[in-house]
Enzyme design. Sequence first.
Site, PDB file in Angstrom:
ATOM      1  N   ASP A  35       0.821  -1.206   0.000  1.00  0.00           N
ATOM      2  CA  ASP A  35       0.000   0.000   0.000  1.00  0.00           C
ATOM      3  C   ASP A  35       0.859   1.262   0.000  1.00  0.00           C
ATOM      4  O   ASP A  35       1.437   1.623   1.028  1.00  0.00           O
ATOM      5  CB  ASP A  35      -0.912  -0.026   1.256  1.00  0.00           C
ATOM      6  CG  ASP A  35      -1.655   1.275   1.446  1.00  0.00           C
ATOM      7  OD1 ASP A  35      -1.983   1.614   2.607  1.00  0.00           O
ATOM      8  OD2 ASP A  35      -1.908   1.961   0.438  1.00  0.00           O
ATOM      9  N   ASP A 219      -1.979   5.676  -4.971  1.00  0.00           N
ATOM     10  CA  ASP A 219      -2.217   4.837  -3.805  1.00  0.00           C
ATOM     11  C   ASP A 219      -2.623   3.424  -4.231  1.00  0.00           C
ATOM     12  O   ASP A 219      -3.782   3.186  -4.566  1.00  0.00           O
ATOM     13  CB  ASP A 219      -3.321   5.484  -2.960  1.00  0.00           C
ATOM     14  CG  ASP A 219      -3.625   4.693  -1.710  1.00  0.00           C
ATOM     15  OD1 ASP A 219      -4.484   5.127  -0.924  1.00  0.00           O
ATOM     16  OD2 ASP A 219      -3.001   3.627  -1.518  1.00  0.00           O
TER      17      ASP A 219
HETATM   18  O1  D6A Z   1      -5.868   4.788   3.964  1.00  0.00           O
HETATM   19  C1  D6A Z   1      -5.514   4.810   2.627  1.00  0.00           C
HETATM   20  C2  D6A Z   1      -4.152   4.182   2.426  1.00  0.00           C
HETATM   21  N1  D6A Z   1      -4.282   3.361   1.224  1.00  0.00           N
HETATM   22  C3  D6A Z   1      -5.679   2.933   1.183  1.00  0.00           C
HETATM   23  C4  D6A Z   1      -5.820   1.566   1.757  1.00  0.00           C
HETATM   24  N2  D6A Z   1      -6.920   1.014   2.247  1.00  0.00           N
HETATM   25  C5  D6A Z   1      -6.548  -0.271   2.526  1.00  0.00           C
HETATM   26  C6  D6A Z   1      -7.443  -1.318   3.012  1.00  0.00           C
HETATM   27  C7  D6A Z   1      -7.154  -2.640   2.747  1.00  0.00           C
HETATM   28  C8  D6A Z   1      -8.015  -3.644   3.182  1.00  0.00           C
HETATM   29  C9  D6A Z   1      -9.142  -3.311   3.906  1.00  0.00           C
HETATM   30  C10 D6A Z   1     -10.083  -4.385   4.379  1.00  0.00           C
HETATM   31  F1  D6A Z   1      -9.502  -5.578   4.297  1.00  0.00           F
HETATM   32  F2  D6A Z   1     -11.188  -4.362   3.647  1.00  0.00           F
HETATM   33  F3  D6A Z   1     -10.424  -4.142   5.657  1.00  0.00           F
HETATM   34  C11 D6A Z   1      -9.444  -1.991   4.183  1.00  0.00           C
HETATM   35  C12 D6A Z   1      -8.591  -0.968   3.747  1.00  0.00           C
HETATM   36  N3  D6A Z   1      -5.276  -0.455   2.220  1.00  0.00           N
HETATM   37  O2  D6A Z   1      -4.800   0.692   1.768  1.00  0.00           O
HETATM   38  C13 D6A Z   1      -6.488   3.984   1.875  1.00  0.00           C
END
Ligand code: D6A
Length: 330
Positions: A35, A219
């Site tokens: 990420d 991102d």
């Molecule tokens: O905060 C920002 C930074 N980069 C974005 C991001 N969002 C998630 C994420 C991954 C998996 C989940 C879940 F598994 F569904 F819970 C939720 C969010 N990973 O990077 C948004």
Amino acid sequence: DKGSAAAIPINEVDIAYVTPVTIGTPPQTLMLDLDTGSSDLWVFSSLTPSTQVRGQEIYTPTKSSTSKLLSGHTWSIRYGDGSGSRGSVYTDNFTIGGLEVRSQAVQTALEVSSSFTQEQSLDGLVGLGFSTLNTVRPSSQLTFFDNARPNLDEEVFTADLKYHATGSYDFGFIDSKKYTGNITYTAVQQSPGYWTHSLSGYSVGSGAFQASQISGISDTGTTLLYLPTAIVTAYYRQVQGAQNSQYYGGYVFPCSSTLPTFTFGIEGARFTIPASYINYTRISPTSTTCYGGLQSSSGLGINIFGDVALKAAFVVFSGTNPPRIGFATK
Ligand SMILES: O[C@H]1CN[C@@H](c2nc(-c3ccc(C(F)(F)F)cc3)no2)C1
């Protein structure tokens, strides 16, 4: 040094991508979401309450002869969708695609939110943002890329995300077989810690290119493309039956609609997102209403160039001084 690893979509609409990593001695393999929008490396672990673990692989520090507790250190993170996690910290040997970092800070979850529990094919995240965003206290920790950098052949990592297919992340080299033409670089503004840069403009379908500087973050952890409302309404004006639904929290349209492509600029270069990437998903398995892969950023306070945009290009994240980001056609 260099490394190369797969980026595997975790479901049939590419909601996120996971990459196999190994932690500890003997190596424990987990599937983590790389990420570029955050800078914590955290994993489901033997310390995560079993009620919050549903099918995920876990890291067990006590089974690793090279693990060390980073005593007195804790972390807590909240993601854009409201999900989050928190816990303690170990250091251990950490490898992605053959590239090893000794004593990488591995943040072990003591609590994860329900959406992480429900995502059973995702065992944690590897933050590849700038280390200034790391949430470990009292002393913040370095990302895998920052730890690896001194030993990399080239101070870069690249993302080759694919639509409904497995792509790759490379560390320490730029694989010329993965793109065509030239890589167009643009300046990155690294504060407060995101890969922040500008698009030089956009066009909808065969329409004229609208030159305008659009600042946002690249991102890899965000699924969709979030841009200013004016651009998004101009796009969906071309889609019969499209509407901005309060109920579904964004633009929806009949799944049978013919969508235009969307083109974004990086300096003088142009990258076209196929309509299929923007016909993101049915709002429910049997519905004929679909949710768009291009949505308004007005509620976010920032434009986010997420996977819908990134998978239309080969992307170079360059940790040079000053940092820069490069895009190439593939
Ligand atoms: O905060 C920002 C930074 N980069 C974005 C991001 N969002 C998630 C994420 C991954 C998996 C989940 C879940 F598994 F569904 F819970 C939720 C969010 N990973 O990077 C948004």
